[in-house]
Write a protein that holds these residues in place. Structure first.
Motif, mmCIF file in Angstrom:
data_model
loop_
_atom_site.group_PDB
_atom_site.id
_atom_site.type_symbol
_atom_site.label_atom_id
_atom_site.label_comp_id
_atom_site.label_asym_id
_atom_site.label_seq_id
_atom_site.Cartn_x
_atom_site.Cartn_y
_atom_site.Cartn_z
ATOM 1 N N ASN A 70 3.753 1.554 -1.289
ATOM 2 C CA ASN A 70 4.272 1.693 -2.647
ATOM 3 C C ASN A 70 3.230 2.313 -3.583
ATOM 4 O O ASN A 70 3.544 3.182 -4.398
ATOM 5 C CB ASN A 70 4.735 0.332 -3.181
ATOM 6 C CG ASN A 70 5.500 0.455 -4.467
ATOM 7 O OD1 ASN A 70 6.410 1.271 -4.582
ATOM 8 N ND2 ASN A 70 5.125 -0.357 -5.444
ATOM 9 N N ARG A 71 1.962 1.891 -3.451
ATOM 10 C CA ARG A 71 0.889 2.457 -4.282
ATOM 11 C C ARG A 71 0.665 3.934 -3.978
ATOM 12 O O ARG A 71 0.249 4.694 -4.843
ATOM 13 C CB ARG A 71 -0.412 1.672 -4.084
ATOM 14 C CG ARG A 71 -0.370 0.284 -4.682
ATOM 15 C CD ARG A 71 -1.740 -0.384 -4.730
ATOM 16 N NE ARG A 71 -2.438 -0.469 -3.469
ATOM 17 C CZ ARG A 71 -2.286 -1.436 -2.565
ATOM 18 N NH1 ARG A 71 -1.437 -2.424 -2.782
ATOM 19 N NH2 ARG A 71 -2.987 -1.447 -1.463
ATOM 20 N N ALA A 79 0.843 -1.207 0.000
ATOM 21 C CA ALA A 79 0.000 0.000 0.000
ATOM 22 C C ALA A 79 0.872 1.249 0.000
ATOM 23 O O ALA A 79 0.572 2.229 -0.700
ATOM 24 C CB ALA A 79 -0.936 -0.008 1.209
#
Length: 179
Positions: A42-43, A40
């Motif tokens: 990274n997103r 998450a």
């Protein structure tokens, strides 16, 4: 206001299939839960956040702390984001669903709150949040919190809300108009 809603990473209680609505038991992210939080993060890496709001339950703060390594914004707990107080803390989730099967929205168990009351609490939170000046907020919560959010923003029927399922680490996006 742009909202990002994230279900916390997997916990030891998720693995065991146990209810947890109290911040006191030792319910922590598993190694997979930490991986889900990192995914998450990274997103959300390129998203500019103003702050992160969590429930008072440690698993949401643990997840938020992983995401916040890339942002360094204030993190605060808000009690209206706490998980559904089922009245069955530490008991099997299967027992919960069996006990509320006849009327999932209005059944109260062992001094807990009904799912309808939980939904109203989350709706109240969004009313408060609409008065804030943030532009982008990450909310780290629980599956029932994400269900209530989806019902709020998508204007879902009770049946449609109850049919929703959200995985640990799942991320939703909504726009909250100012009040």
């Amino acid at each position: 206001m742009k909202l990002y809603l994230l279900r916390h990473g997997q916990t030891n209680y998720n693995v065991l299939g146990l209810c947890n609505d109290s911040p006191t038991p030792e319910v922590r992210l598993t190694p997979l839960g930490l991986e889900q939080a990192a995914a998450a993060a990274n997103r959300l890496r390129d998203v500019r956040l103003d702050r992160i709001l969590t429930s008072e339950l440690p698993r949401t703060r643990e997840t938020a702390d992983v995401v916040n390594r890339d942002h360094g914004v204030p993190v605060a707990a808000h009690r209206d984001l706490n998980d559904w107080r089922t009245g069955l803390d530490g008991r099997p989730v299967a027992d919960l669903y069996a006990a509320i099967a006849r009327d999932p929205l209005h059944t109260r168990l062992d001094g807990g709150e009904t799912l309808a009351e939980h939904r109203a609490r989350v709706f109240r939170f969004f009313g408060w949040l609409g008065t804030q000046r943030d532009e982008r907020v990450l909310i780290v919560g629980h599956e029932e919190t994400l269900r209530a959010a989806a019902a709020y923003f998508r204007h879902l029927t009770d049946e449609a809300m109850l049919a929703l399922r959200f995985e640990n680490g799942e991320l939703l996006e909504f726009d909250l108009p100012p009040r």
